[in-house]
Design a protein around this motif. Structure first.
Motif, mmCIF file in Angstrom:
data_model
loop_
_atom_site.group_PDB
_atom_site.id
_atom_site.type_symbol
_atom_site.label_atom_id
_atom_site.label_comp_id
_atom_site.label_asym_id
_atom_site.label_seq_id
_atom_site.Cartn_x
_atom_site.Cartn_y
_atom_site.Cartn_z
ATOM 1 N N ASP A 1 -10.729 20.640 23.115
ATOM 2 C CA ASP A 1 -10.246 21.354 21.934
ATOM 3 C C ASP A 1 -8.912 22.060 22.162
ATOM 4 N N LYS B 1 -2.555 21.948 20.742
ATOM 5 C CA LYS B 1 -1.745 23.154 21.018
ATOM 6 C C LYS B 1 -1.306 23.197 22.484
ATOM 7 N N ASN C 1 1.204 22.890 13.631
ATOM 8 C CA ASN C 1 0.480 23.834 12.773
ATOM 9 C C ASN C 1 -0.534 23.082 11.909
ATOM 10 N N ASP C 2 -1.788 23.339 12.164
ATOM 11 C CA ASP C 2 -2.818 22.678 11.347
ATOM 12 C C ASP C 2 -3.695 23.712 10.620
ATOM 13 N N ASP C 3 -3.163 24.917 10.484
ATOM 14 C CA ASP C 3 -3.942 25.982 9.844
ATOM 15 C C ASP C 3 -4.192 25.727 8.357
ATOM 16 N N ASN D 1 -7.645 21.955 5.185
ATOM 17 C CA ASN D 1 -8.964 22.457 4.797
ATOM 18 C C ASN D 1 -9.730 21.395 4.013
ATOM 19 N N TYR E 1 -0.266 11.513 15.129
ATOM 20 C CA TYR E 1 -1.321 12.478 14.811
ATOM 21 C C TYR E 1 -2.494 11.835 14.074
ATOM 22 N N ASP F 1 -14.779 22.132 10.325
ATOM 23 C CA ASP F 1 -13.464 22.496 10.864
ATOM 24 C C ASP F 1 -12.583 21.249 10.848
ATOM 25 N N LYS G 1 -8.864 19.676 12.006
ATOM 26 C CA LYS G 1 -7.671 19.940 12.823
ATOM 27 C C LYS G 1 -6.854 18.676 13.015
ATOM 28 N N ASP H 1 -4.861 16.378 15.540
ATOM 29 C CA ASP H 1 -4.866 16.136 16.987
ATOM 30 C C ASP H 1 -3.970 14.941 17.289
#
Lengths: 199, 131
Positions: free
Chosen positions: A53, A57, A107-109, A112, A125, A160, A162, A164
């Motif tokens: 995980d 980042k 940035n994957d904030d 959603n 990605y 969740d 994200k 990657d």
């Protein structure tokens, strides 16, 4: 004064080899026991899960693993230096700095439940979907193609999403680290390298 | 989820703490007068002799942590761990009992490392869909 410093240094040098071996074994045992313990308890995420995980980042770890592989297993022959040590340090520092900045800038904030299926996969990605189990302190992989908006909007379930790196890019990073480690990392073989080291 | 974050931090701190300790020790050992006391030297020496399984195991760990297929050969994680452990155990027994003073060739080490990476990727993957 100088003699006593030398004496202390020699004593340290003579005893340290055995201590290093013992320390290494201790570390390996601690990590194995810890990971097995984490697998059998639902309270703690496993070490593997934490490392997995950490991507993207901390994608630098993938590069460093490749670099360590070359450094440990495939040392360059003595005297075969491609560039000077100063240039090697500059090249490696810039590479590592570049990769650290790349990782921290991902940035994957904002991904959603509403928009995860609108983001197109690229050669670099991929979108990763995970669901947290009620009874486990870790997220398990879900197939994004099967995750619907109704599922992830359900308040009783925790998803969740994200961004990657794709496996291919991770492989390139790993191999890149290996090449850099082999070509640029300051390393050498001892002249009597063929001698057996007792365990 | 607060518990989750705390435990995640705890395990992360353990991993990175141990790694940092190893790096500091490696630097310290590089600077002292004694040769051949570095961590990488010992791992290299062990892995080229009777503990040659280290080459395979290192590859497996790399493939497991950083690669990983979405459709591994063995979907059941426990079985894949047992398979990898048994292969490693066979190598340890062979190395300790039969190899003794012999060194293994560079090509064998490369083969073991690559096989380990493939095993970590195809057998012991963390990227498969559990749900």
């Amino acid at each position: 004064m100088t003699q006593s410093v030398n004496k202390a240094s020699n004593a340290w040098d003579s005893s340290i080899i055995e201590n290093v071996k013992k320390f290494l074994l201790f570390i390996f045992v601690v990590l194995i026991v810890a990971d097995v313990a984490f697998v059998f308890t639902d309270e703690l995420p496993t070490i593997s899960q934490v490392v997995l995980d950490s991507s993207p980042k901390y994608l630098i770890f993938i590069f460093l693993f490749g670099l360590a592989t070359a450094n440990i297993f495939f040392k360059r022959p003595l005297g075969s230096r491609l560039v000077s040590e100063t240039k090697a340090v500059i090249i490696l520092t810039l590479s590592i700095l570049g990769l650290v900045l790349w990782g921290l800038n991902i940035n994957d904030d904002n991904i959603n439940c509403d928009n995860f299926n609108q983001i197109k996969a690229s050669p670099i990605y991929q979108i990763v979907c995970k669901e947290c189990m009620e009874d486990r302190q870790q997220y398990l992989n879900s197939n994004c193609n099967k995750v619907t908006k109704a599922m992830c909007s359900d308040p009783s379930r925790t998803f969740d999403f994200k961004l990657d790196l794709t496996t291919e890019i991770k492989l390139i990073l790993l191999f890149g680290g290996f090449i850099f480690g082999f070509l640029f990392w300051p390393q050498f073989q001892y002249p009597d390298e063929h001698l057996r080291t007792s365990f | 989820m607060d518990d989750f974050k705390f435990y995640y931090f705890l395990v992360g701190a353990l991993v990175f703490g141990v790694s940092a300790l190893m790096v500091i020790l490696e630097f310290g050992l590089s600077l002292n007068k004694t040769q051949k006391d570095n961590i990488n030297y010992h791992i290299n020496a062990w892995s080229s002799e009777r503990f040659y399984f280290i080459n395979f195991a290192w590859g497996v760990v790399g493939g497991h942590l950083f690669l990983g297929s979405k459709s591994p050969i063995i979907p059941e994680n426990t079985v894949s761990v047992i398979v990898v452990a048994v292969i490693s155990l066979i190598m340890i027994i062979h190395g300790v009992c039969f190899l003794k003073e012999k060194r293994i060739s560079l090509s064998t080490r490369i083969f073991l490392l690559l096989t380990g990476f493939i095993a970590g990727h195809m057998l012991w993957s963390m990227n498969d869909y559990v749900l």
